[in-house]
Design a protein around this motif. Structure first.
Motif, PDB file in Angstrom:
ATOM      1  N   LEU A 256      13.784 -10.584  10.011  1.00 22.21           N
ATOM      2  CA  LEU A 256      12.498  -9.947   9.738  1.00 22.21           C
ATOM      3  C   LEU A 256      12.544  -9.164   8.429  1.00 22.21           C
ATOM      4  N   HIS A 257      13.635  -8.456   8.189  1.00 16.59           N
ATOM      5  CA  HIS A 257      13.750  -7.642   6.987  1.00 16.59           C
ATOM      6  C   HIS A 257      13.789  -8.503   5.728  1.00 16.59           C
ATOM      7  N   ARG A 258      14.504  -9.619   5.792  1.00 17.46           N
ATOM      8  CA  ARG A 258      14.682 -10.441   4.592  1.00 17.46           C
ATOM      9  C   ARG A 258      13.384 -11.115   4.150  1.00 17.46           C
ATOM     10  N   LEU A 259      12.369 -11.080   5.016  1.00 14.94           N
ATOM     11  CA  LEU A 259      11.077 -11.656   4.645  1.00 14.94           C
ATOM     12  C   LEU A 259      10.205 -10.673   3.869  1.00 14.94           C
ATOM     13  N   HIS A 260      10.668  -9.411   3.737  1.00 15.47           N
ATOM     14  CA  HIS A 260       9.809  -8.379   3.140  1.00 15.47           C
ATOM     15  C   HIS A 260      10.627  -7.470   2.220  1.00 15.47           C
ATOM     16  N   THR A 261      11.220  -8.039   1.197  1.00 15.34           N
ATOM     17  CA  THR A 261      12.110  -7.264   0.336  1.00 15.34           C
ATOM     18  C   THR A 261      11.464  -6.806  -0.969  1.00 15.34           C
ATOM     19  N   VAL A 262      10.372  -7.412  -1.390  1.00 18.91           N
ATOM     20  CA  VAL A 262       9.817  -7.079  -2.712  1.00 18.91           C
ATOM     21  C   VAL A 262       8.403  -6.510  -2.668  1.00 18.91           C
ATOM     22  N   ALA A 263       7.756  -6.509  -1.508  1.00 21.75           N
ATOM     23  CA  ALA A 263       6.356  -6.073  -1.430  1.00 21.75           C
ATOM     24  C   ALA A 263       6.216  -4.602  -1.827  1.00 21.75           C
ATOM     25  N   PHE A 264       7.115  -3.746  -1.366  1.00 20.03           N
ATOM     26  CA  PHE A 264       7.054  -2.325  -1.715  1.00 20.03           C
ATOM     27  C   PHE A 264       7.116  -2.162  -3.232  1.00 20.03           C
ATOM     28  N   SER A 265       7.977  -2.921  -3.875  1.00 18.86           N
ATOM     29  CA  SER A 265       8.113  -2.857  -5.335  1.00 18.86           C
ATOM     30  C   SER A 265       6.865  -3.365  -6.037  1.00 18.86           C
ATOM     31  N   ILE A 266       6.210  -4.359  -5.467  1.00 22.09           N
ATOM     32  CA  ILE A 266       4.949  -4.840  -6.037  1.00 22.09           C
ATOM     33  C   ILE A 266       3.921  -3.720  -6.053  1.00 22.09           C
ATOM     34  N   GLY A 267       3.896  -2.913  -4.994  1.00 30.05           N
ATOM     35  CA  GLY A 267       2.983  -1.771  -4.951  1.00 30.05           C
ATOM     36  C   GLY A 267       3.271  -0.770  -6.061  1.00 30.05           C
ATOM     37  N   ILE A 268       4.551  -0.536  -6.347  1.00 30.89           N
ATOM     38  CA  ILE A 268       4.931   0.375  -7.432  1.00 30.89           C
ATOM     39  C   ILE A 268       4.435  -0.163  -8.774  1.00 30.89           C
ATOM     40  N   VAL A 269       4.658  -1.442  -9.010  1.00 30.70           N
ATOM     41  CA  VAL A 269       4.222  -2.067 -10.269  1.00 30.70           C
ATOM     42  C   VAL A 269       2.704  -2.022 -10.398  1.00 30.70           C
TER      43      VAL A 269
ATOM     44  N   MET B 184       0.823  -1.204   0.000  1.00 28.42           N
ATOM     45  CA  MET B 184       0.000   0.000   0.000  1.00 28.42           C
ATOM     46  C   MET B 184       0.864   1.264   0.000  1.00 28.42           C
ATOM     47  N   SER B 185       2.028   1.216   0.660  1.00 27.82           N
ATOM     48  CA  SER B 185       2.939   2.363   0.660  1.00 27.82           C
ATOM     49  C   SER B 185       3.500   2.599  -0.733  1.00 27.82           C
ATOM     50  N   GLY B 186       4.014   1.541  -1.356  1.00 29.49           N
ATOM     51  CA  GLY B 186       4.558   1.676  -2.703  1.00 29.49           C
ATOM     52  C   GLY B 186       3.509   2.104  -3.702  1.00 29.49           C
ATOM     53  N   TYR B 187       2.315   1.559  -3.556  1.00 26.10           N
ATOM     54  CA  TYR B 187       1.213   1.907  -4.454  1.00 26.10           C
ATOM     55  C   TYR B 187       0.804   3.372  -4.281  1.00 26.10           C
ATOM     56  N   GLY B 188       0.574   3.785  -3.044  1.00 26.41           N
ATOM     57  CA  GLY B 188       0.117   5.142  -2.785  1.00 26.41           C
ATOM     58  C   GLY B 188       1.129   6.187  -3.215  1.00 26.41           C
ATOM     59  N   LEU B 189       2.405   5.951  -2.916  1.00 26.20           N
ATOM     60  CA  LEU B 189       3.440   6.908  -3.309  1.00 26.20           C
ATOM     61  C   LEU B 189       3.531   7.033  -4.819  1.00 26.20           C
ATOM     62  N   THR B 190       3.426   5.902  -5.523  1.00 23.72           N
ATOM     63  CA  THR B 190       3.571   5.924  -6.977  1.00 23.72           C
ATOM     64  C   THR B 190       2.371   6.569  -7.653  1.00 23.72           C
ATOM     65  N   VAL B 191       1.173   6.281  -7.156  1.00 22.48           N
ATOM     66  CA  VAL B 191      -0.019   6.958  -7.694  1.00 22.48           C
ATOM     67  C   VAL B 191       0.135   8.462  -7.562  1.00 22.48           C
ATOM     68  N   SER B 192       0.604   8.907  -6.390  1.00 21.87           N
ATOM     69  CA  SER B 192       0.776  10.334  -6.142  1.00 21.87           C
ATOM     70  C   SER B 192       1.859  10.925  -7.038  1.00 21.87           C
ATOM     71  N   MET B 193       2.983  10.228  -7.169  1.00 21.75           N
ATOM     72  CA  MET B 193       4.097  10.750  -7.964  1.00 21.75           C
ATOM     73  C   MET B 193       3.778  10.773  -9.455  1.00 21.75           C
ATOM     74  N   LEU B 194       2.979   9.814  -9.922  1.00 18.10           N
ATOM     75  CA  LEU B 194       2.598   9.803 -11.332  1.00 18.10           C
ATOM     76  C   LEU B 194       1.636  10.944 -11.651  1.00 18.10           C
TER      77      LEU B 194
END
Length: 385
Positions: free
Chosen positions: A216-229, A91-101
């Motif tokens: 903990l970090h290594r379990l969540h490395t690509v979700a932010f990028s999925i939001g951008i896509v 949701m963070s990656g998605y929201g930021l990208t929608v706003s930036m676009l």
């Protein structure tokens, strides 16, 4: 750092308490469904509901695995906290990208207008926690630890030692927010997603910063990028039709039987995968990917994507999930110190009642926290312009 507290052991019937919580939750969910009026594929109400779902998975997990010593408590509500974390990152990656676009901004403006919005409620909550621990519990923290905490640096997640162990996520999220405007490309958001996913995966895999709870970090490395896509794929403009969005809308509105079949299938995927999230359930996949934590992340992403399909295809909104979504960040900031160090409900109430009272309390206190933060944020926005 102090470690004077410890988990509690439940003395009442764990299975009965769990069933009561599940029953109450189902009743609340059923009573707060309303027919949706939305036409967009991924509007704000859907993103709020997903954030609400995400924070609930995290809270239930902390009740079950950190507050008490019985892993059967709140099962199966407590077993997919990792999915909740991924939902927040998406949701963070998605929201930021929608706003930036829609309205691109410079790196400096991004930091002033986006990153500071994370820090303000975080700082308010953190200062309150530090002060309350000192005043009411006599718990103090070393000055260097307090300073690094105010900068968002949480290399460990010690349940009853750190000021707020879930704050490991703050450090990870800030990394994405700091890197995002540097690598963002309005013409190629997909490239931004790839770059950030590679950087996060390298950091998560090799731990160059020597983070104490890097697992903990290594379990969540690509979700932010999925939001951008996702934001890139669903991007719409007045000048050009997005055929993917049009096709999804037509399918949701006209293909009732097939839509229901897909939703049911996705529910089955969520149910099955939630019970088989760890690498030991997928030996073939583990042998292909080479590392167990890659498999753990993969299963979490599959569950998350299935949930996103369900939420985007459903024709009903849920007020309860939306409310928890609206206050999800505030609930995240305060819930663990409250139940970990300031709990009284588990001492005097059955465990099911304690959970329910806490769930209500989280929203009330989050509303109060938001009221404190709002004027400060407005003042900072005025200065930043």
């Amino acid at each position: 750092m102090p470690n004077t507290l410890s988990p509690i052991t439940l003395t009442d019937n764990v299975e009965l308490s769990t069933n009561i919580v599940i029953a109450v939750l189902l009743v609340v969910l059923l009573l707060t469904f309303r027919k949706s009026q939305r036409t967009d594929i991924f509007p704000i109400p859907v993103t709020e509901e997903l954030k609400g779902f995400g924070i609930l998975t995290v809270v239930f997990a902390h009740f079950a695995y950190m507050k008490v010593t019985n892993p059967d408590f709140l099962f199966p509500l407590s077993i997919i906290a990792g999915v909740g974390v991924d939902l927040f990152l998406v949701m963070s990656g998605y929201g930021l990208t929608v706003s930036m676009l829609k309205k691109p901004m410079s790196t400096l403006d991004f930091y002033k207008r986006r990153v500071i919005k994370i820090f303000i409620p975080f700082w308010v909550a953190l200062i309150i926690i530090f002060a309350a621990d000192a005043i009411f519990l006599g718990i103090t923290y070393p000055l260097p630890y307090m300073v690094q905490s105010l900068f968002g640096w949480f290399p460990t997640a010690v349940g009853f030692g750190d000021v707020n162990s879930p704050f490991w996520y703050i450090t990870w999220m800030l990394m994405f927010y700091i890197l995002y405007p540097i690598f963002f490309s309005a013409k190629r958001p997909w490239l931004t997603a790839i770059v950030l996913a590679v950087i996060a995966t390298l950091i998560g895999t090799y731990n160059p910063l020597n983070l104490g709870d890097n697992w903990l970090h290594r379990l969540h490395t690509v979700a932010f990028s999925i939001g951008i896509v996702l934001a890139w794929l669903l991007q719409e403009s007045k000048d050009k039709e997005n055929k993917l969005v049009t096709a999804i809308k037509e399918f949701r509105n006209n293909s009732n039987l097939l839509r229901c079949i897909i939703v049911v299938a996705m529910i089955a995927v969520v149910g099955y995968m939630s019970l088989h999230t760890t690498a030991n359930h997928w030996p073939t996949l583990t042998s292909i990917l080479g590392q167990g934590f890659y498999v753990d992340q993969f299963t979490s992403i599959v569950i998350m994507l299935a949930l996103m399909i369900i939420f985007s295809l459903k024709k009903f909104d849920n007020k309860f999930l939306a409310i928890y979504g609206i206050y999800s960040f505030e609930v995240y900031l305060i819930h663990w110190p409250l139940i970990g160090r300031y709990d009284v409900f588990f001492d005097f109430l059955p465990s099911w009642a304690a959970v329910i009272v806490w769930m209500i309390s989280f929203i009330i206190l989050s509303i109060l926290l938001q009221k404190i933060v709002k004027p400060i944020s407005a003042w900072v926005d005025k200065i930043a312009k």
